[in-house]
Design an enzyme around this catalytic site. Structure first.
Site, mmCIF file in Angstrom:
data_model
loop_
_atom_site.group_PDB
_atom_site.id
_atom_site.type_symbol
_atom_site.label_atom_id
_atom_site.label_comp_id
_atom_site.label_asym_id
_atom_site.label_seq_id
_atom_site.Cartn_x
_atom_site.Cartn_y
_atom_site.Cartn_z
ATOM 1 N N ASP A 1 0.869 -1.162 0.000
ATOM 2 C CA ASP A 1 0.000 0.000 0.000
ATOM 3 C C ASP A 1 0.915 1.223 0.000
ATOM 4 O O ASP A 1 2.134 1.103 0.118
ATOM 5 C CB ASP A 1 -0.954 -0.011 1.201
ATOM 6 C CG ASP A 1 -2.163 0.878 0.935
ATOM 7 O OD1 ASP A 1 -2.076 1.745 0.036
ATOM 8 O OD2 ASP A 1 -3.194 0.727 1.619
HETATM 9 C C1 BGC Z 1 -4.879 3.263 0.148
HETATM 10 C C2 BGC Z 1 -5.008 2.299 -1.003
HETATM 11 C C3 BGC Z 1 -4.785 3.038 -2.292
HETATM 12 C C4 BGC Z 1 -3.408 3.679 -2.241
HETATM 13 C C5 BGC Z 1 -3.033 4.405 -3.503
HETATM 14 C C6 BGC Z 1 -3.602 4.072 0.097
HETATM 15 O O1 BGC Z 1 -3.559 5.088 1.033
HETATM 16 O O2 BGC Z 1 -4.950 2.542 1.351
HETATM 17 O O3 BGC Z 1 -6.249 1.680 -0.995
HETATM 18 O O4 BGC Z 1 -4.903 2.174 -3.378
HETATM 19 O O5 BGC Z 1 -3.386 4.607 -1.177
HETATM 20 O O6 BGC Z 1 -3.693 5.590 -3.638
#
Ligand code: BGC
Length: 742
Positions: free
Chosen positions: A263
């Site tokens: 993530d």
């Molecule tokens: C979120 C993800 C997301 C990623 C990219 C993160 O903060 O938890 O779900 O895909 O950011 O934007």
């Protein structure tokens, strides 16, 4: 490229190029021109390193993507194209209902169709990967991200997640109109304690396998090209370092060979968890967990060279990750055509395309949930000489998109309830009054999170005198009307990531408006805009009808008008329980039986002394504009053995006065097993159209697979013994018919 060519390419890459492939960068590195804009504190990579990056997040727009790719290929030593990734969660040019709303359709076909349209729009705009679907099981409405999920049930979530993957990817990822899916967030991110964002998760191995992992697995089996690790730590082990889940289960048991991405900085989050201390330690843990791409932040970049030099990791480990990235590029067809289907003109044409708008509008009636409809107050009749007052901030608000929407449609393209209703019925006897703003400055979330409240500051009423006057004017309008439609709810920016709420009620200012209106008019229909189940006990008691609209997307206003006036009947069903009060959270239908559980029907003893054990509205609940009668529930046999199929059937009669659609649901219960099993578990659902007066026989197939569970030894088995089968309109059904597993 053939496998051989891909391997040759890998063998030819320098260490720096390999590092680049597995280190994702942000679009912030590129200026408007698509050229690298240099380094600064946040952007620690130099120009050469950026030129070797394998993927980028958050570059938007066909022209820009084409330019970035062109420059990149020119400057990369091996001219390897980049992968463009973005969060495309519920639509791209066309915004659809939020995923939680989509799940309420109980129609995987609808989820697939929406994902397919999304992929069509995103791919011509140059995107290659979407960070979707999110299949985290969510049982606590306080968690802000429940709106991105498919709800509380493992079976339904599995079906919806797999359908989304198919919709995005089609049969062949190199074909036009496709983008790669990235299922997220392994594992059990939705189980954060008390719904506290990024909080602690602690699940037993049994529950993990039984309830939380199946949906990720089904998405992987459906072919999801990527998978994302969670920010959270389960039982103290950060997901991005969790070798047991990431390697033993994901790679070895499930055979997932796609790319795993962290993530956003979930590598660095490990440091916040207090596990590794240095970037190198982070990188080691993540690489050992076979995490192939680090999304932003730079632990791989900073840590891997040192680790390699010290012999703490091997080049084979790095190569494995790089190869998975190259394979992804190959699947996407990027080596043959680095621009894929990027087409500025097509991207422009697909904005406002009638096919997508029709699907978006249609999806509204199929995802909204009618929870109450006393005296059949709905649907409304515009021509019965009765006055209707539309009151509440969502009467005039156009932004009904919900979090994670890509708001690239201009405001004037989008209708609000006022314009949609008056356009449809120009001669209707209506009055429209927003009554108040979406939020007041007495709201806890405004007081406690002033920084965050900046995001929605233009929606906060600060003038107390005008607040009183506006509410008084709305009350006048309500007094003079026969019926009031109240359009109220959460603000679109108080759901999604970093938006957990301890108080899941509608904002105070709107409750004040509602209460004042309810004093003077008994015929209230509430249209609720919400990211998550809310505590609506008081509202549901006072209103004659309640429609849970969620956030329906770009066609919200027309779609809701369709439902209010009966052009379309609402057919959604809840996929998360609505609690009586926030104190009941987490609450879900598939609870384990206890001594004092609802299973002992005549012996209701509550878990709390001040509220019931059951939710206000349970999973699967929802009404429509006709009624159905269930009869003749049958099983094709009274025993079931390995390899056999049992047919469970029911006759469903439309006993109302219009054609309709019913969502028939099948649940099972294993009353005595090696470990305690849920009171009910969904094992089948069918949405069927039934004409007025007609009876349809609905059939479900069951096999021993459906009865399996993880026993004390964590073996996935079924046991001989009695199984109860419940077939009906929702999870509150009490009558069952039984068979024996032999
Ligand atoms: C979120 C993800 C997301 C990623 C990219 C993160 O903060 O938890 O779900 O895909 O950011 O934007």
């Amino acid at each position: 490229m053939t496998e051989k060519q891909l391997k040759e390419l890998l063998a030819d890459l320098s260490f720096q190029e390999k590092l680049g492939e597995i280190q994702q960068i942000t679009g912030a590195y590129f200026g408007d021109s698509g050229i690298v804009t240099g380094t600064d504190e946040d952007h620690i990579l130099n120009e050469d390193e950026v030129n070797m990056s394998g993927s980028v997040i958050n570059v938007v727009g066909a022209a820009k993507i084409r330019e970035v790719q062109e420059e990149h290929i020119k400057n990369h030593p091996h001219h390897i194209p980049m992968v463009f990734m973005l969060d495309i969660i519920h639509g791209f040019a066309t915004s659809f209902p939020t995923p939680l709303a989509q799940s309420c359709s109980f129609e995987p076909e609808l989820v697939e169709a929406i994902a397919h349209e999304t992929a069509r729009e995103a791919s011509v705009s140059g995107q290659h990967v979407t960070f979707s679907p999110m299949v985290d099981i969510c049982r606590d409405a306080r968690w802000g991200r429940v709106m991105e999920s498919y709800g509380e049930d493992p079976y339904l979530t599995s079906k919806m997640g797999a359908a989304a993957v198919k919709g995005y990817q089609g049969d062949d990822l190199s074909k036009e109109g496709t983008i790669a899916a990235c299922v997220k967030h392994l594992a059990a991110y939705g189980m954060v304690e008390a719904g506290r964002e990024y909080g602690t998760v602690d699940t037993s191995e049994r529950f993990l396998r039984q309830y939380y992992l199946p949906a990720y697995k089904e998405a992987c089996d459906a072919g999801s090209a990527l998978l994302m690790s969670a920010f959270t730590a389960n039982g103290g082990v950060p997901a991005t370092a969790d070798k047991h889940v990431m390697v033993d289960i994901l790679r070895d048991e499930w055979g997932f060979d796609g790319a795993v991405i962290t993530d956003y900085g979930s590598t660095r989050t490990m440091k916040s968890h207090g596990v590794p201390e240095t970037d190198a330690q982070v990188a080691k843990l993540a690489l050992e967990a076979q995490i192939d791409i680090e999304m932003c932040l730079y632990c791989y970049h900073n840590g891997l060279p040192e680790l390699l030099e010290k012999g703490e990791i091997t080049m084979e480990q790095i190569d494995r990750a790089v190869y998975r990235v190259l394979q992804l590029k190959n699947k996407l067809g990027l080596f043959e055509n680095p621009y894929r289907y990027t087409d500025e003109q097509k991207a422009y044409e697909l904005k406002n395309n009638p096919e997508a708008l029709a699907l978006a509008r249609e999806s509204v009636s199929r995802t909204v949930v009618l929870l109450k409809n006393e005296e059949k107050i709905l649907p409304l009749n515009a021509n019965d000489n009765k006055k209707i007052a539309f009151i509440g901030p969502y009467v005039e608000e156009w932004d009904m998109y919900g979090g994670w929407s890509i708001r690239n449609q201009h405001k004037i393209d989008v209708k609000n309830i006022h314009t949609a209703v008056s356009e449809r019925y120009p001669d209707g006897d209506f009055v429209f009054n927003d009554g108040c703003m979406l939020l007041g400055d007495d709201e806890e979330m405004v007081k406690f999170s002033p920084k965050r409240a900046q995001l929605y500051k233009e929606y906060i009423e600060t003038d107390h005198k005008s607040r009183k006057e506006r509410i008084a004017k709305a009350v006048e309008d309500a007094k003079n009307a026969d019926t009031v439609v109240m359009c109220i709810g959460e603000h679109t920016k108080i759901g999604g990531e970093l938006s957990s709420r301890a108080n899941i009620v509608i904002p105070k200012i709107q409750k004040e408006l509602f209460d004042a209106v309810a004093e003077v008019n008994d015929n209230i229909i509430v249209v609720l805009f919400n990211h998550r189940p809310l505590d609506i006990s008081d509202i549901a008691e006072k209103a004659k009808a309640v429609i849970v609209a969620w956030f329906p997307g770009i066609m919200a206003a027309d779609g809701i008008t369709d439902v209010l006036f009966g052009d379309k009947a609402p057919t959604g069903r809840l996929t998360m329980c609505f609690p009586h009060t926030v104190g009941q959270c987490p609450i879900y239908y598939a609870q384990l039986p206890t001594d004092h559980s609802p299973v002992t029907e005549d012996y209701y003893v509550t878990g709390f002394i001040d509220c019931p054990l059951t939710p206000l509205y349970s999973f699967g609940e929802g009404l429509t504009y006709t009624e159905f009668e269930y009869s003749n529930i049958k099983l094709s046999k009274d025993t079931l053995s390995e390899g056999e199929t049992l047919i469970a059937s029911v006759d469903v009669k439309n006993i109302g006065d219009r054609d309709g659609v019913e969502t028939v649901q099948l649940y099972i219960r294993d009353p005595y097993a090696a470990v305690s099993r849920p009171l009910k578990e969904l094992k089948g659902f069918k949405k069927v159209a039934i004409k007025k007066g007609e009876t349809v026989t609905v059939e479900f197939q069951l096999t021993t697979e459906d009865m399996k569970f993880y026993n004390v030894e964590l073996e996935y088995i079924w046991e001989p013994g009695e199984i109860q089968v419940f077939i009906g309109p929702n999870s509150t059904i009490k009558e069952h018919i039984d068979f024996k597993l032999v």
